[in-house]
Structure formats: C-alpha cells, structure tokens
Design an enzyme around this catalytic site. Sequence first.
Site, PDB file in Angstrom:
ATOM      1  N   PRO A  82       0.820  -1.215   0.000  1.00  0.00           N
ATOM      2  CA  PRO A  82       0.000   0.000   0.000  1.00  0.00           C
ATOM      3  C   PRO A  82       0.853   1.265   0.000  1.00  0.00           C
ATOM      4  CG  PRO A  82      -0.131  -1.135   2.122  1.00  0.00           C
ATOM      5  CD  PRO A  82       0.618  -2.036   1.199  1.00  0.00           C
TER       6      PRO A  82
ATOM      7  N   GLU B  54       1.728  -8.575   8.404  1.00  0.00           N
ATOM      8  CA  GLU B  54       2.075  -7.152   8.572  1.00  0.00           C
ATOM      9  C   GLU B  54       2.917  -6.632   7.408  1.00  0.00           C
ATOM     10  OE1 GLU B  54       1.371  -4.359  10.420  1.00  0.00           O
ATOM     11  OE2 GLU B  54      -0.262  -5.727  10.854  1.00  0.00           O
TER      12      GLU B  54
ATOM     13  N   ARG C 139      -5.117  -7.396 -20.581  1.00  0.00           N
ATOM     14  CA  ARG C 139      -6.144  -6.982 -21.554  1.00  0.00           C
ATOM     15  C   ARG C 139      -5.623  -5.919 -22.515  1.00  0.00           C
ATOM     16  NH1 ARG C 139      -9.281  -2.670 -20.654  1.00  0.00           N
ATOM     17  NH2 ARG C 139     -11.259  -3.546 -21.333  1.00  0.00           N
TER      18      ARG C 139
ATOM     19  N   ASP D 135     -11.814   3.001 -23.788  1.00  0.00           N
ATOM     20  CA  ASP D 135     -12.063   2.769 -22.363  1.00  0.00           C
ATOM     21  C   ASP D 135     -11.755   3.995 -21.529  1.00  0.00           C
ATOM     22  OD1 ASP D 135     -12.940   0.175 -22.259  1.00  0.00           O
ATOM     23  OD2 ASP D 135     -10.938  -0.688 -22.039  1.00  0.00           O
TER      24      ASP D 135
END
Length: 245
Positions: free
Chosen positions: A89, A116, A154, A169
């Site tokens: 993150p 963690e 993709r 898109d």
Amino acid sequence: MRFDILTLFPQMFVGPFQESIIKRAQESGLVDIAIHDIRAYTTDKHRTADDIPYGGGGGMIMKPEPIFRAVADVLGDALAAAPVILLTPQGRPFTQSVARELAEEERLALICGHYEGVDERVRQHLATDEISIGDYVLTGGELPAMVIVDAVARLLPGALGDEAAAEADSYATGLLEHPHYTRPYDFRGWTVPDILLSGHHGEVDRWRREQALRRTWERRPDLLEDADLTEDDRGFLEELRSEPS
Ligand SMILES: C[S@@+](CC[C@H](N)C(=O)[O-])C[C@H]1O[C@@H](n2cnc3c(N)ncnc32)[C@H](O)[C@@H]1O
C-alpha cells in the site's frame, strides 16, 4: 508476456485466472501466468515463511530468505532484466498509464506480501518497483496481483476481441468513457438516445465524445488537466461551464 507471482497462498489464484479473457489469453499463448509458492523455498522442517517483528509489536513479518530464494530461482537469468514488483500500500499508485507501461515488458515478477508485510530488505535489495492498487490496506498482495495481471493482460494486442473497444475505455483516452446502451430500445419507458439509432457515424462519434467530456467534467474534473483535448472539446467544455447549475 510472462507473469511470475510469488505468494504464500497459491490457491487464491485458482478461480480468477480460469475465466473469461484471461483464460483465453493463456490458452492462446498470449500470456503465461505462473504461481509460485514462497513456502516451497523455506528450508526448515516447519516451512517457516514469517516471524515476529524486531522491536516488538503485533503481527508477523514475511522473512526475506524464502522470497530472495524464490525470485532467484523463478527468474534465473531473467533476474537482471525483469521488473520485480513488490505489492504494497506504500507503492506508487497503479493507474492505466502504469498498466500500459508494464504491458511493454516481456516478463514481470510480482511479490505478494501478507500479515504485517515483508521484511524491509526485500524492498531495499530485491524489488525494482513498488505498486499500490489504492489507498486502503488489504490482507495480502494476492488481490492486487490479480488486478495488475488483469489490467495489463487486456492491453496486449489480441487479448480482447475488439481492440477498438479498449482504445475508448475510461482512462485510455485521458477521459471517462461515454455511456453504453444495448437492446431493448425501450426498457420500462426509458429509451435509448435517438442519435445512437441515426446511422450517422460522425454524429454518433461526436455525441460519444461530448458525453465522455461531460462525464469527466462532472465526476473527475482533475483528469481534464492532462487530457488530450481538441479545440472542439475545449469549446464544449466552455459550454458546460456556462450551463446553469
Ligand atoms: C496488511 S498488508 C500490510 C500493510 C503494512 N503493514 C502497511 O501498513 O503498509 C499485507 C500485504 O498486503 C498487500 N497489500 C495490502 N494493501 C495493498 C494495496 N493497497 N496495494 C498493494 N498491496 C497491498 C501488501 O503485499 C502487504 O504486504
């Protein structure tokens, strides 16, 4: 393109890569996805892949040795060339342009953290890139790895039935995409915009472009700063700005 995913939970990948476009891309040889169990690279009899944190505190930390061993074994001679991406993150945000950048690579290794997180030396001395899929914390890097493989695969030529569809898109053009409709024309009294049935391709294209601009202006005006806009687009945006709110 080859993806090597290193994880403590290989079974998590069983469903998502066996359906739809990703399944077809593997069957046609366009992508090759290999899932590697980090625990197979432990050396003690308990197959220990995590340990308590130095300095105390809760949670477990993934040990560095099995991860270094796994990456060296899996990549072999490709180790010097292939990006080694740590899912975290704390990494750089994953966007469509990062997906496009990764789609240029022949091979990617993705390290999924858990608990963690991973020992800091993996980040410092093994990973060549760190990617986050959003400002929230998941239990592991497995879902982020799936997100990245899906978004990158993709984009590979031949992965989608209709390449033109991907070009329009959301984010591909720098804008959010225009709305879509299919049959029936009248659903519960809600009808399809008549312009889409007119057969005038030029007018349909113009309507779609204006809808994309309107959507982006309403929902993600920040995207307009970097979007590739024509004079007509700018004129249309001026009209939108002068509409009574
Ligand atoms: C519970 S998280 C660890 C979070 C870490 N303690 C921190 O605060 O930065 C466990 C693992 O999930 C993965 N992960 C969680 N959220 C993620 C995100 N938003 N993007 C990418 N990977 C994520 C990473 O691999 C991470 O090592």
